[in-house]
Write an enzyme that holds these catalytic residues in place. Structure first.
Site, PDB file in Angstrom:
ATOM      1  N   ARG A 101       0.692  -1.064  -0.219  1.00 12.13           N
ATOM      2  CA  ARG A 101       0.039  -0.112   0.212  1.00 12.13           C
ATOM      3  C   ARG A 101       0.771   1.126   0.086  1.00 12.13           C
ATOM      4  O   ARG A 101       0.455   2.399  -0.367  1.00 12.13           O
ATOM      5  CB  ARG A 101      -0.854  -0.085   1.171  1.00 12.13           C
ATOM      6  CG  ARG A 101      -2.061  -1.175   1.043  1.00 12.13           C
ATOM      7  CD  ARG A 101      -2.889  -0.966   2.296  1.00 12.13           C
ATOM      8  NE  ARG A 101      -3.430   0.239   2.917  1.00 12.13           N
ATOM      9  CZ  ARG A 101      -3.798   0.422   3.917  1.00 12.13           C
ATOM     10  NH1 ARG A 101      -3.772  -0.910   4.871  1.00 12.13           N
ATOM     11  NH2 ARG A 101      -4.030   1.566   4.545  1.00 12.13           N
TER      12      ARG A 101
ATOM     13  N   TYR B 171      28.443  32.262   0.764  1.00  7.20           N
ATOM     14  CA  TYR B 171      28.606  30.884   0.687  1.00  7.20           C
ATOM     15  C   TYR B 171      29.730  30.621   1.391  1.00  7.20           C
ATOM     16  O   TYR B 171      30.747  30.997   1.038  1.00  7.20           O
ATOM     17  CB  TYR B 171      28.356  30.119  -0.655  1.00  7.20           C
ATOM     18  CG  TYR B 171      28.800  28.798  -0.508  1.00  7.20           C
ATOM     19  CD1 TYR B 171      28.001  27.924  -0.057  1.00  7.20           C
ATOM     20  CD2 TYR B 171      30.145  28.501  -1.187  1.00  7.20           C
ATOM     21  CE1 TYR B 171      28.596  26.445   0.142  1.00  7.20           C
ATOM     22  CE2 TYR B 171      30.660  26.980  -1.063  1.00  7.20           C
ATOM     23  CZ  TYR B 171      29.511  26.053  -0.249  1.00  7.20           C
ATOM     24  OH  TYR B 171      30.073  24.711  -0.273  1.00  7.20           O
TER      25      TYR B 171
ATOM     26  N   TYR C  13      35.714  24.240  -4.800  1.00  8.76           N
ATOM     27  CA  TYR C  13      35.634  22.919  -5.449  1.00  8.76           C
ATOM     28  C   TYR C  13      36.155  23.263  -6.914  1.00  8.76           C
ATOM     29  O   TYR C  13      35.765  24.116  -7.526  1.00  8.76           O
ATOM     30  CB  TYR C  13      34.151  22.415  -5.560  1.00  8.76           C
ATOM     31  CG  TYR C  13      34.049  21.132  -6.248  1.00  8.76           C
ATOM     32  CD1 TYR C  13      34.684  20.019  -5.986  1.00  8.76           C
ATOM     33  CD2 TYR C  13      33.073  21.227  -7.249  1.00  8.76           C
ATOM     34  CE1 TYR C  13      34.510  18.742  -6.576  1.00  8.76           C
ATOM     35  CE2 TYR C  13      32.760  19.570  -8.085  1.00  8.76           C
ATOM     36  CZ  TYR C  13      33.580  18.822  -7.549  1.00  8.76           C
ATOM     37  OH  TYR C  13      33.145  17.482  -8.162  1.00  8.76           O
TER      38      TYR C  13
END
Length: 451
Positions: free
Chosen positions: A17, A352, A373
């Site tokens: 379900r 950031y 990065y």
């Protein structure tokens, strides 16, 4: 001396379900899979063994419980709850003590209730089994418990097999039980499947024990504690109920929730005294907030530590590894990830901070980002105490800004800046008097020539 305890948790059903590729018992409530809620609660009783009975999608459940030291037993065919418990026989070989039988999709049973069940086994009347009962607003198709005022059980019957007068009884069977290991499997061996569903019912052990002249007992709890999950709607309802209780507990413990119904907690959220949480705040797992901190509206926080007197938000996002120091400020539309903002430091706007260490008292200007990065690896940025980073700066990691240094607005910093130095990384401003006026006139003339 208390008897040893083992927990058997049934988690073999397919949960069709839910209409999900994820096993039913692994759907989360408050940021943690239902099954792990139950294992964690049971662990507070220091069980000698915890056995999880698996079946459909067993590999998912086995992977989830492996870090928690649970033993896995396999129910290849789903032939009823009695059959499921019987699959734990080998896992409990040599165990002599009390067995708690729990359900992976009934995750919010309290440790106190589990303990009450076990303790009732050892009352003077020595019941063969203790059943956890409840009285739901709508008994629906639950099995019924016919019991005396003293809790001694006269009869237990599944709804499908119950007579009309038995269906009128409001005391229902949650399915949870406590049974001595010396009784459990001997009784299960005698359970048959001559019933409407053709299944081996666990509750039948109560009537088998009664036929031997041994009574069983029921203790009661609130319906919410034994609420089960079989659908997405029921999952949402249980999440709602869990959050309601957690909000009430937070306020009772000294936290101000300005609009309680809009704040969402994780299972492990820790809040100190005199913390204020404004509307529409979401706490993911792994958050600790110290005394006197303020979490302003529309902030999303997970895996973060917020120190005493700090302010976060509005519209801030703290990701795992974020640490906000004492009295520090994280403002609107600021994101932190694996970053430390030192005591009294400020990052108030549109910033950031990823993989960064910001020293005490430093000021991070609006629009600043740490470029952490390069598409392959992450690198760290270090900003010293009392440093000032001008607006719209990009700090290209790995890079260090010394104590007290100033980085001018609009800078792209690719090399270290020594303490107390000024870093300006931008072209010299050139002003040409009247140039804009001449440019407009020239362009307007060209436009008219083409019209």
């Amino acid at each position: 001396m208390k008897s040893p305890i083992a927990a058997v948790i049934l988690a073999a059903g397919s949960g069709t379900r839910m209409k999900s590729d994820l096993h039913k018992v692994l759907h989360p409530i408050a940021g943690r899979p239902m099954l792990l809620h139950l294992i964690d609660t049971a662990s507070s009783l220091s069980p000698d063994r915890t056995v999880v009975v698996v079946g459909a999608r067993r590999e998912q459940v086995e992977a989830a419980v492996a870090p928690h030291g649970a033993i896995v037993a396999h129910q290849a065919e789903q032939l009823g709850t009695g059959h499921a418990v019987a699959q734990a026989r080998d896992a409990l070989a040599g165990f002599a003590g009390d067995v708690l039988i729990l359900y992976g999709d009934v995750p919010l049973v309290r440790a106190e209730t589990m303990r009450r069940m076990v303790d009732r086994l050892h009352h003077d009347d020595a019941p063969a089994a203790v059943v956890l009962g409840f009285r739901p607003a709508d008994p629906a198709a639950y099995g019924r418990i016919i019991a005396g005022a003293d809790g001694r059980i006269d009869k237990m019957v599944e709804y499908k097999d119950a007579a009309p007068d038995e269906r009128a009884v409001t005391l229902c069977n949650s399915g949870l039980m406590a049974v001595r290991s010396t009784d459990l499997f001997a009784l299960l061996d005698r359970v048959g499947n001559d019933n409407a569903a053709g299944e081996y019912y666990l509750p039948d052990i109560v009537m088998l024990a009664a036929a031997d002249g041994r009574g069983s007992a029921v203790i009661e709890t609130d319906a919410i504690e034994v609420a089960g999950v079989n659908s997405r709607a029921e999952l949402a309802a249980l999440e709602r109920d869990w959050q309601h209780e957690r909000r009430a507990q937070a306020m009772a413990d000294g936290t101000t929730l300005v609009a309680p119904e809009t704040v969402w907690f994780a299972y492990d959220t820790v809040l100190g005294r005199d913390v204020t949480v404004e509307p529409n705040v979401v706490f993911g797992p792994g958050v600790s907030v110290a005394d006197g901190a303020v979490i302003r509206a529309f902030s999303h926080i997970e895996g973060a530590t917020i120190a005493e007197g700090a302010t976060v938000g509005p519209y801030a996002r703290l990701r795992p590894g974020a640490v906000v120091g004492e009295g520090a400020h994280v403002g609107n539309f600021v994101e932190m990830k694996k970053a430390v903002l030192g005591k009294g430091a400020k990052a108030n706007h549109l910033t950031y901070l990823g993989d960064a260490d910001v020293g005490a008292g430093a000021n991070i200007g609006a629009g600043t980002i740490t470029c952490n990065y390069d598409g392959f690896f992450k690198y760290r940025t270090r900003i010293g105490a009392g440093a000032f980073i001008g607006s719209n700066s990009a700090l290209v990691a790995p890079v260090s800004i010394g104590d007290g240094a100033i980085v001018g607005a609009g800078a792209v910093v690719t090399r270290d800046v020594e303490a107390d130095a000024l870093a300006l990384v931008r072209p010299e401003q050139v002003v040409r008097a009247g140039w804009a006026k001449r440019f407009r006139a020239t362009m307007q003339a060209r436009k008219q020539e083409k019209s």
